[in-house]
Write a protein that holds these residues in place. Structure first.
Motif, PDB file in Angstrom:
ATOM      1  N   GLY A 173      11.651   5.953   1.835  1.00 46.05           N
ATOM      2  CA  GLY A 173      10.487   6.785   2.103  1.00 46.05           C
ATOM      3  C   GLY A 173       9.504   6.190   3.092  1.00 46.05           C
ATOM      4  N   LEU A 174       9.713   4.916   3.465  1.00 50.04           N
ATOM      5  CA  LEU A 174       8.764   4.269   4.375  1.00 50.04           C
ATOM      6  C   LEU A 174       8.810   4.878   5.778  1.00 50.04           C
ATOM      7  N   GLY A 175       9.982   5.321   6.191  1.00 48.87           N
ATOM      8  CA  GLY A 175      10.084   5.935   7.516  1.00 48.87           C
ATOM      9  C   GLY A 175       9.154   7.122   7.657  1.00 48.87           C
ATOM     10  N   GLU A 176       9.074   7.944   6.623  1.00 50.35           N
ATOM     11  CA  GLU A 176       8.185   9.093   6.633  1.00 50.35           C
ATOM     12  C   GLU A 176       6.731   8.665   6.499  1.00 50.35           C
ATOM     13  N   ALA A 177       6.471   7.682   5.633  1.00 49.62           N
ATOM     14  CA  ALA A 177       5.094   7.218   5.411  1.00 49.62           C
ATOM     15  C   ALA A 177       4.501   6.596   6.671  1.00 49.62           C
TER      16      ALA A 177
ATOM     17  N   LEU B  44      15.427  -0.217   4.701  1.00 50.47           N
ATOM     18  CA  LEU B  44      14.187  -0.236   5.492  1.00 50.47           C
ATOM     19  C   LEU B  44      14.379   0.504   6.805  1.00 50.47           C
ATOM     20  N   PRO B  45      13.328   1.135   7.333  1.00 54.11           N
ATOM     21  CA  PRO B  45      13.463   1.845   8.622  1.00 54.11           C
ATOM     22  C   PRO B  45      13.779   0.883   9.752  1.00 54.11           C
ATOM     23  N   ARG B  46      14.595   1.351  10.679  1.00 51.33           N
ATOM     24  CA  ARG B  46      14.961   0.538  11.852  1.00 51.33           C
ATOM     25  C   ARG B  46      14.665   1.346  13.114  1.00 51.33           C
ATOM     26  N   PRO B  47      13.410   1.396  13.507  1.00 48.95           N
ATOM     27  CA  PRO B  47      13.062   2.192  14.698  1.00 48.95           C
ATOM     28  C   PRO B  47      13.658   1.600  15.955  1.00 48.95           C
TER      29      PRO B  47
ATOM     30  N   GLU C  59       0.829  -1.207   0.000  1.00 53.18           N
ATOM     31  CA  GLU C  59       0.000   0.000   0.000  1.00 53.18           C
ATOM     32  C   GLU C  59       0.863   1.257   0.000  1.00 53.18           C
ATOM     33  N   ALA C  60       1.966   1.216   0.735  1.00 50.00           N
ATOM     34  CA  ALA C  60       2.844   2.378   0.827  1.00 50.00           C
ATOM     35  C   ALA C  60       3.787   2.497  -0.362  1.00 50.00           C
ATOM     36  N   LEU C  61       4.155   1.356  -0.960  1.00 47.11           N
ATOM     37  CA  LEU C  61       5.174   1.358  -2.003  1.00 47.11           C
ATOM     38  C   LEU C  61       4.613   1.303  -3.417  1.00 47.11           C
ATOM     39  N   GLY C  62       3.372   0.907  -3.559  1.00 50.32           N
ATOM     40  CA  GLY C  62       2.807   0.696  -4.894  1.00 50.32           C
ATOM     41  C   GLY C  62       2.991  -0.742  -5.304  1.00 50.32           C
ATOM     42  N   GLN C  63       4.202  -1.130  -5.697  1.00 53.12           N
ATOM     43  CA  GLN C  63       4.519  -2.529  -5.991  1.00 53.12           C
ATOM     44  C   GLN C  63       5.704  -2.925  -5.129  1.00 53.12           C
TER      45      GLN C  63
ATOM     46  N   SER D 290       7.331  -5.901  -4.634  1.00 56.07           N
ATOM     47  CA  SER D 290       8.360  -6.833  -5.091  1.00 56.07           C
ATOM     48  C   SER D 290       9.446  -6.164  -5.927  1.00 56.07           C
ATOM     49  N   THR D 291       9.145  -5.020  -6.539  1.00 52.09           N
ATOM     50  CA  THR D 291      10.127  -4.324  -7.374  1.00 52.09           C
ATOM     51  C   THR D 291      10.636  -3.033  -6.731  1.00 52.09           C
ATOM     52  N   ALA D 292      10.270  -2.781  -5.483  1.00 51.34           N
ATOM     53  CA  ALA D 292      10.666  -1.544  -4.804  1.00 51.34           C
ATOM     54  C   ALA D 292      12.184  -1.441  -4.710  1.00 51.34           C
ATOM     55  N   ASP D 293      12.709  -0.242  -4.941  1.00 50.53           N
ATOM     56  CA  ASP D 293      14.149  -0.038  -4.861  1.00 50.53           C
ATOM     57  C   ASP D 293      14.523   0.665  -3.558  1.00 50.53           C
TER      58      ASP D 293
END
Length: 294
Positions: A54-58, A95-98, A39-43, A45-48
């Motif tokens: 950008g997931l940390g902000e999302a 990936l974010p590491r909180p 949902e956050a990335l669109g696709q 399996s192909t996310a770079d």
């Protein structure tokens, strides 16, 4: 989630079930977390790398534990894609590491535990079966540090005369030996005498054993009767009290880990934070420079 993502997630979950033996609930949790990633990335399996950064902000408004769990699911998924040849790279380092801090457990002091025991013992003196049951539950929760599920599902046969321990299956199906004190053994044995001969459970309830919800209610009622706010007490709080008071009495951390059934000693180390006052006193008393004049 795109059809391509869904197909790859299905294959990933099939692998988790077949090779890692993941339970149904675990697989459902992985699917939910991967769907959140999609949902956050669109696709997904192909996310770079840039997309993952950008997931940390999302996810900034989510609890750190939720972000950590989702990132862990994505990390494992990307590892699967790399191993199976669906990707030539693994971007999961982005990936974010909180920072997730384990909350300190709520505990009771020894005077509060003693008040609960006085109340339970006074009631058990009447010989009423429910009072005998409540005392046995309290003795095993605080005297052995059992988890709620371990306690309510104890087979009647697990309590044997002259055997000062229980052998039970704990979290993850792992067997462990749990010592029980003479007073806990005596309280449980007295309660067992009131049970029907053919029942399999030490603490029966309804069609099976006593439920965790009912145990929670019983413990809170005992707290209220002892003058302690019920919201402060639960079966898990009594388990924490068992651990904290043992540590305060000088128990070794590795011994405590075995008694509690913790797979990782890092989980047990939370009690060193709880008992910080004793540790400061220990450093002041035992440090080699403690007696050196300033």
């Amino acid at each position: 989630m795109t059809p391509d993502d869904r197909a790859l997630v299905d294959r990933f979950l099939d692998m988790m079930a077949a090779e890692a033996g993941a339970a149904r609930n675990t697989l459902l949790a992985y699917r939910r977390d991967l769907e959140a990633g999609a949902e956050a990335l669109g696709q997904v399996s192909t996310a770079d790398v840039e997309a993952l950064k950008g997931l940390g902000e999302a996810w900034r408004d989510l609890a750190s534990s939720t972000v950590a769990r989702r990132a862990a699911a994505l990390r494992r998924f990307f590892g699967f894609l790399l191993d199976e040849g669906f990707r030539e790279d693994d971007p999961s380092a982005a990936l974010p590491r909180p920072v997730h801090q384990r909350p300190l457990p709520r505990i009771l002091d020894t005077h509060e535990v003693e008040a609960m025991f006085r109340e339970a013992e006074d009631r058990a003196a009447s010989g009423a079966p429910t009072a005998l049951r409540d005392l046995a539950l309290l003795e095993l929760l605080y005297g052995s540090g059992l988890r709620a599920t371990e306690l309510v599902s104890l087979p009647k046969a697990s309590l044997r005369p002259e055997q000062p321990f229980l052998i039970l299956k704990g979290k993850g199906g792992k067997e462990r030996l749990v010592p029980i004190s003479q007073r806990a053994h005596a309280a449980a044995a007295k309660w067992r005498e009131t049970l029907a001969k053919d029942g399999p459970w030490l603490f029966p309830g309804g069609k099976a054993h006593l439920s965790r919800v009912r145990l929670f209610q019983i413990v809170r009622a005992m707290a209220a009767a002892s003058g302690i706010a019920p919201a402060r007490v639960s079966p898990h709080v009594l388990r924490h009290a068992f651990a904290t008071h043992l540590l305060a009495g000088g128990a070794d951390l590795r011994v405590l880990q075995a008694l509690l059934g913790h797979a990782d000693i890092a989980t047990t180390q939370i009690y060193t934070h709880v008992d910080s006052a004793r540790l400061v006193e220990l450093v002041n008393a035992r440090h080699p420079l403690a007696d050196v004049p300033k």
